[in-house]
Design a protein around this motif. Sequence first.
Motif, PDB file in Angstrom:
ATOM      1  N   VAL A   1       7.504   0.122  -4.929  1.00  0.00           N
ATOM      2  CA  VAL A   1       8.713  -0.348  -4.781  1.00  0.00           C
ATOM      3  C   VAL A   1       9.014  -0.697  -3.388  1.00  0.00           C
ATOM      4  CG1 VAL A   1      11.414  -0.633  -5.580  1.00  0.00           C
ATOM      5  CG2 VAL A   1       9.490   0.547  -7.030  1.00  0.00           C
ATOM      6  N   PHE A   2       9.698  -1.890  -3.040  1.00  0.00           N
ATOM      7  CA  PHE A   2      10.197  -2.161  -1.711  1.00  0.00           C
ATOM      8  C   PHE A   2      11.619  -2.586  -1.947  1.00  0.00           C
ATOM      9  CE2 PHE A   2       5.770  -3.581  -0.921  1.00  0.00           C
ATOM     10  CZ  PHE A   2       5.551  -2.972   0.233  1.00  0.00           C
ATOM     11  N   THR A   3      12.411  -1.946  -1.170  1.00  0.00           N
ATOM     12  CA  THR A   3      13.784  -2.286  -1.173  1.00  0.00           C
ATOM     13  C   THR A   3      14.143  -2.840   0.165  1.00  0.00           C
ATOM     14  OG1 THR A   3      14.203  -0.449  -2.693  1.00  0.00           O
ATOM     15  CG2 THR A   3      16.413  -1.354  -1.612  1.00  0.00           C
ATOM     16  N   TYR A   4      14.486  -4.229   0.089  1.00  0.00           N
ATOM     17  CA  TYR A   4      14.647  -4.785   1.459  1.00  0.00           C
ATOM     18  C   TYR A   4      15.832  -5.671   1.342  1.00  0.00           C
ATOM     19  CZ  TYR A   4      12.550  -7.628   5.285  1.00  0.00           C
ATOM     20  OH  TYR A   4      12.155  -8.149   6.503  1.00  0.00           O
ATOM     21  N   THR A   5      16.358  -5.825   2.626  1.00  0.00           N
ATOM     22  CA  THR A   5      17.505  -6.686   2.881  1.00  0.00           C
ATOM     23  C   THR A   5      17.130  -7.623   3.799  1.00  0.00           C
ATOM     24  OG1 THR A   5      19.160  -4.691   2.568  1.00  0.00           O
ATOM     25  CG2 THR A   5      19.897  -6.647   3.575  1.00  0.00           C
ATOM     26  N   SER A   6      17.400  -9.052   3.577  1.00  0.00           N
ATOM     27  CA  SER A   6      17.098 -10.065   4.308  1.00  0.00           C
ATOM     28  C   SER A   6      17.240  -9.467   5.841  1.00  0.00           C
ATOM     29  CB  SER A   6      18.041 -11.361   4.106  1.00  0.00           C
ATOM     30  OG  SER A   6      17.368 -11.908   2.740  1.00  0.00           O
ATOM     31  N   PHE A   7      16.317 -10.098   6.780  1.00  0.00           N
ATOM     32  CA  PHE A   7      16.466  -9.887   8.095  1.00  0.00           C
ATOM     33  C   PHE A   7      16.420  -8.365   8.563  1.00  0.00           C
ATOM     34  CE2 PHE A   7      19.016 -13.568   6.880  1.00  0.00           C
ATOM     35  CZ  PHE A   7      18.131 -14.664   7.096  1.00  0.00           C
ATOM     36  N   GLU A   8      15.864  -7.427   7.790  1.00  0.00           N
ATOM     37  CA  GLU A   8      15.454  -6.250   8.483  1.00  0.00           C
ATOM     38  C   GLU A   8      15.261  -6.182   9.851  1.00  0.00           C
ATOM     39  OE1 GLU A   8      16.254  -3.081   6.848  1.00  0.00           O
ATOM     40  OE2 GLU A   8      16.521  -3.630   4.616  1.00  0.00           O
ATOM     41  N   THR A   9      15.829  -5.266  10.309  1.00  0.00           N
ATOM     42  CA  THR A   9      15.338  -5.234  11.870  1.00  0.00           C
ATOM     43  C   THR A   9      13.989  -4.284  12.079  1.00  0.00           C
ATOM     44  OG1 THR A   9      16.791  -3.358  12.450  1.00  0.00           O
ATOM     45  CG2 THR A   9      17.518  -5.716  12.770  1.00  0.00           C
ATOM     46  N   ALA A  10      13.456  -3.648  11.056  1.00  0.00           N
ATOM     47  CA  ALA A  10      12.269  -2.500  11.093  1.00  0.00           C
ATOM     48  C   ALA A  10      11.426  -2.961   9.922  1.00  0.00           C
ATOM     49  CB  ALA A  10      12.746  -1.289  11.271  1.00  0.00           C
ATOM     50  N   ALA A  11      10.290  -2.667  10.088  1.00  0.00           N
ATOM     51  CA  ALA A  11       9.451  -2.845   8.708  1.00  0.00           C
ATOM     52  C   ALA A  11      10.074  -1.562   7.718  1.00  0.00           C
ATOM     53  CB  ALA A  11       8.171  -2.485   9.038  1.00  0.00           C
ATOM     54  N   VAL A  12       9.746  -2.125   6.415  1.00  0.00           N
ATOM     55  CA  VAL A  12      10.101  -1.122   5.369  1.00  0.00           C
ATOM     56  C   VAL A  12       9.021  -0.843   4.667  1.00  0.00           C
ATOM     57  CG1 VAL A  12      11.425  -1.197   3.177  1.00  0.00           C
ATOM     58  CG2 VAL A  12      12.486  -2.451   4.974  1.00  0.00           C
ATOM     59  N   ALA A  13       8.888   0.633   4.432  1.00  0.00           N
ATOM     60  CA  ALA A  13       8.065   1.314   3.714  1.00  0.00           C
ATOM     61  C   ALA A  13       8.134   1.190   2.165  1.00  0.00           C
ATOM     62  CB  ALA A  13       7.655   2.556   4.126  1.00  0.00           C
ATOM     63  N   ALA A  14       7.257   1.091   1.484  1.00  0.00           N
ATOM     64  CA  ALA A  14       7.455   1.232  -0.116  1.00  0.00           C
ATOM     65  C   ALA A  14       7.562   2.726  -0.452  1.00  0.00           C
ATOM     66  CB  ALA A  14       6.122   0.658  -0.582  1.00  0.00           C
ATOM     67  N   THR A  15       8.172   2.750  -1.769  1.00  0.00           N
ATOM     68  CA  THR A  15       8.366   4.116  -2.308  1.00  0.00           C
ATOM     69  C   THR A  15       7.425   4.019  -3.660  1.00  0.00           C
ATOM     70  OG1 THR A  15      10.008   3.324  -3.637  1.00  0.00           O
ATOM     71  CG2 THR A  15      10.579   4.484  -1.615  1.00  0.00           C
ATOM     72  N   GLY A  16       7.030   5.136  -4.028  1.00  0.00           N
ATOM     73  CA  GLY A  16       6.213   5.439  -5.250  1.00  0.00           C
ATOM     74  C   GLY A  16       4.847   5.131  -4.923  1.00  0.00           C
ATOM     75  N   GLY A  17       3.843   4.746  -5.946  1.00  0.00           N
ATOM     76  CA  GLY A  17       2.545   4.578  -5.658  1.00  0.00           C
ATOM     77  C   GLY A  17       1.671   5.738  -5.962  1.00  0.00           C
ATOM     78  N   GLY A  18       2.150   6.919  -6.221  1.00  0.00           N
ATOM     79  CA  GLY A  18       1.191   8.092  -6.326  1.00  0.00           C
ATOM     80  C   GLY A  18       0.544   8.040  -7.787  1.00  0.00           C
ATOM     81  N   PHE A  19      -0.480   8.749  -7.439  1.00  0.00           N
ATOM     82  CA  PHE A  19      -1.534   8.785  -8.498  1.00  0.00           C
ATOM     83  C   PHE A  19      -2.317   9.704  -8.489  1.00  0.00           C
ATOM     84  CE2 PHE A  19      -3.746   6.118  -5.775  1.00  0.00           C
ATOM     85  CZ  PHE A  19      -5.085   6.483  -5.617  1.00  0.00           C
ATOM     86  N   THR A  20      -3.018  10.412  -9.683  1.00  0.00           N
ATOM     87  CA  THR A  20      -4.045  11.451  -9.426  1.00  0.00           C
ATOM     88  C   THR A  20      -5.383  10.980 -10.168  1.00  0.00           C
ATOM     89  OG1 THR A  20      -3.299  12.580 -11.523  1.00  0.00           O
ATOM     90  CG2 THR A  20      -2.201  13.285  -9.517  1.00  0.00           C
ATOM     91  N   MET A  21      -6.209  11.581  -9.582  1.00  0.00           N
ATOM     92  CA  MET A  21      -7.734  11.271 -10.096  1.00  0.00           C
ATOM     93  C   MET A  21      -8.659  12.470 -10.041  1.00  0.00           C
ATOM     94  SD  MET A  21      -9.409   9.281  -6.745  1.00  0.00           S
ATOM     95  CE  MET A  21     -10.896   9.559  -7.466  1.00  0.00           C
ATOM     96  N   ARG A  22      -9.814  12.466 -10.821  1.00  0.00           N
ATOM     97  CA  ARG A  22     -10.681  13.231 -10.502  1.00  0.00           C
ATOM     98  C   ARG A  22     -12.088  12.727 -10.490  1.00  0.00           C
ATOM     99  NH1 ARG A  22      -9.895  16.798 -16.236  1.00  0.00           N
ATOM    100  NH2 ARG A  22     -10.617  15.128 -17.655  1.00  0.00           N
TER     101      ARG A  22
END
Length: 143
Positions: free
Chosen positions: A50-71
Motif C-alpha cells: 500500500v502506498f499512501t501518497y499526497t500529490s507533489f510529495e517532496t520525498a519518495a514514499v515507501a510502501a507498507t505491507g507486503g510481508g509473506f512467509t515461505m519455506r
Amino acid sequence: MKRFVQLVVCSVIAIAVTAPVHAATATSSFNVTANLTSKCEITVAPAPVVFTYTSFETAAVAATGGGFTMRCTNLLPYTLSVPGGGTLIGLVYTLGTSAAGGTGAGLTTASHSITGSMAANQSGDCAAGSCTATDTHTLTITY
C-alpha cells in the motif's frame, strides 16, 4: 537279542538327543534408495502493498505491507522476484523484495517482504478528493 535291540534303540535316541545342533546363516547386502522432489511454497501469501501518497510529495514514499512467509526443502537455494513496478492513477512506483533469495531450512519458514517506493514530485490522476486503484502482480520463487 531283544535286550540287545532295546539297548541299540536307546543308544541311538540318546545320541540324537545329545548331539549338538549347528545353526547356519546366509547374508546378502541390499540397497535402499530415496527419491526426493525438492520444492518451495508460500505459507502465508503476501499482504497488500500500500502506498499512501499526497500529490507533489517532496520525498519518495515507501510502501507498507507486503510481508509473506515461505519455506523450501532444506539446503535448497532459491531466488525471489517481483515485477519492477508500474503506474497507478498516474503515480509511478517501483517494487522489489527484502532479500534476493536464500537457502531453504526445511519446516522452518522464512519471512520476507515485498518492498515498494513511489518517487517524489508526482501529481497523479484523480478527479475527486481522493482516488484508489489496485493492480495485481506476481511474486516468483525460483529454485
